[in-house]
Design a protein around this motif. Structure first.
Motif, short mmCIF file in Angstrom:
data_model
loop_
_atom_site.label_atom_id
_atom_site.label_comp_id
_atom_site.label_asym_id
_atom_site.label_seq_id
_atom_site.Cartn_x
_atom_site.Cartn_y
_atom_site.Cartn_z
N ARG A 145 0.60 -1.41 -0.16
CA ARG A 145 0.11 0.04 -0.31
C ARG A 145 1.20 0.96 -0.01
NH1 ARG A 145 -4.40 -1.13 4.75
NH2 ARG A 145 -2.39 -1.41 5.69
N ILE A 148 2.73 1.20 -3.39
CA ILE A 148 1.82 1.84 -4.50
C ILE A 148 1.01 3.78 -3.88
CG2 ILE A 148 -0.80 1.20 -5.22
CD1 ILE A 148 0.07 -1.67 -4.65
N LEU A 149 1.34 4.29 -2.80
CA LEU A 149 0.04 4.97 -2.86
C LEU A 149 1.83 6.57 -2.74
CD1 LEU A 149 -1.52 5.15 0.69
CD2 LEU A 149 -2.52 5.64 -1.60
N LEU A 152 1.09 6.45 -6.85
CA LEU A 152 0.45 7.64 -7.87
C LEU A 152 0.75 8.90 -7.37
CD1 LEU A 152 -3.12 5.38 -5.71
CD2 LEU A 152 -2.24 5.18 -8.42
N VAL A 155 3.20 9.75 -10.00
CA VAL A 155 1.77 10.06 -11.11
C VAL A 155 1.51 11.02 -10.83
CG1 VAL A 155 0.06 9.13 -12.27
CG2 VAL A 155 1.99 7.38 -11.37
N PHE A 156 0.83 11.38 -10.02
CA PHE A 156 -0.20 12.99 -9.79
C PHE A 156 1.29 14.01 -9.85
CE2 PHE A 156 -1.01 16.42 -6.33
CZ PHE A 156 -2.63 16.62 -7.36
N THR A 191 -3.49 8.30 -18.73
CA THR A 191 -3.55 6.69 -18.80
C THR A 191 -4.10 6.03 -20.31
OG1 THR A 191 -5.38 7.75 -18.71
CG2 THR A 191 -4.77 7.28 -16.83
N PRO A 223 2.44 -1.12 -10.82
CA PRO A 223 1.90 -1.34 -9.46
C PRO A 223 1.89 -3.98 -9.14
CG PRO A 223 -0.04 -0.13 -10.41
CD PRO A 223 1.43 -0.33 -11.87
#
Length: 269
Positions: A145, A148-149, A152, A155-156, A191, A223
């Motif tokens: 987790r 992965i956070l 993310l 990516v942001f 995406t 991921p």
């Protein structure tokens, strides 16, 4: 090392103490506010209505970042290790645009690089690892987790920086009227959805768009790789120590370490 300097380092660089956690969380909120201000400032209607408020808020935030940068240099015995580190360069680049814009003008879009400082939030997090053999797959998913956070958030960050660049390169002529709209285009492109309602028209814009699309294909597999790696080492004991050496700024120490593995300096208790 003087006691006041030791305590200053404990507050600014450590996440194990209440003061250190409060400092990191407060700094995180300032960073989020500064990035939000940059995006809102790119919206013409908001800029015309609140230009003076944006100007005052940006200089207040710049003053906070400038003081923080100076304190980080003062708090360690070997400041060069911080100044030329990744975060040291990011901290400097996040402070300079206001001064550059004040002297030369037109540097406001560089503030988007402050988004990189959001990665500091993960010094505060301590993800509890579950130990056991019967539910290895579930534990691997739980242990993934945090990574992965981080992914993310990365990516942001890419979307914020790429969207800002596209707004700078294409401008209103290509439909990139403001930074939030450009970030939307970047997310859609990254995406591989590609609605086609906005498209770059300049050669440089198309080059950046091509790089974003290629990156999008690579991001899809990340991921899965993170979870697979955690599954293969689900029984490994992780290192939870977040202490940073007050002398050389070295991290990654063992959980029970009392001295820095790089220079031998005593770590904070």
């Amino acid at each position: 090392m003087p006691h006041w300097k030791f305590k200053l380092h404990e507050v600014i660089y450590e996440a194990d103490t209440p003061a250190g956690k409060i400092f990191d969380i407060a700094l995180l909120f300032v960073i989020i506010i500064s990035v939000a201000l940059v995006m809102m400032e790119s919206v013409t209607s908001l800029l015309l209505k609140y230009s003076w408020e944006f100007y005052i808020a940006e200089w207040v935030i710049t003053a906070i970042f400038s003081i923080e940068y100076i304190l980080r240099i003062i708090a360690i015995n070997k400041p060069k290790r911080y100044i030329f580190s990744f975060y040291g360069m990011v901290d400097l680049l996040s402070t300079l645009p206001s001064y550059i814009g004040f002297i030369f003008g037109g540097a406001n879009l560089l503030f988007a690089i402050r988004a990189l400082r959001l990665l500091r939030v993960f010094r505060v997090l301590k993800v509890t690892r579950y130990i056991g053999e019967s539910r290895k797959l579930i534990d691997a998913l739980k242990n993934s987790r945090a990574k992965i956070l981080v992914f993310l958030f990365a990516v942001f960050i890419i979307c914020i920086i790429a969207g800002t660049l596209m707004h700078l390169v294409e401008g209103k002529g290509g439909g990139f009227d403001n930074i939030p709209l450009s970030i939307y285009w970047c997310i859609v492109t990254l995406t591989t959805v590609g609605f086609g309602d906005i498209a770059p028209v300049t050669p440089l814009g198309r080059l950046i768009a091509s790089l974003i699309m290629i990156t999008g294909y690579g991001i899809i597999a990340v991921p899965t790789g993170i979870v697979s790696a955690e599954y293969s080492k689900a029984t490994d004991k992780p290192i939870k120590n977040t202490q940073v050496c007050p002398n050389c700024n070295e991290g990654r120490h063992l959980d029970d370490a009392e001295f820095c593995h790089n220079c031998g300096f005593k770590l904070n208790g």
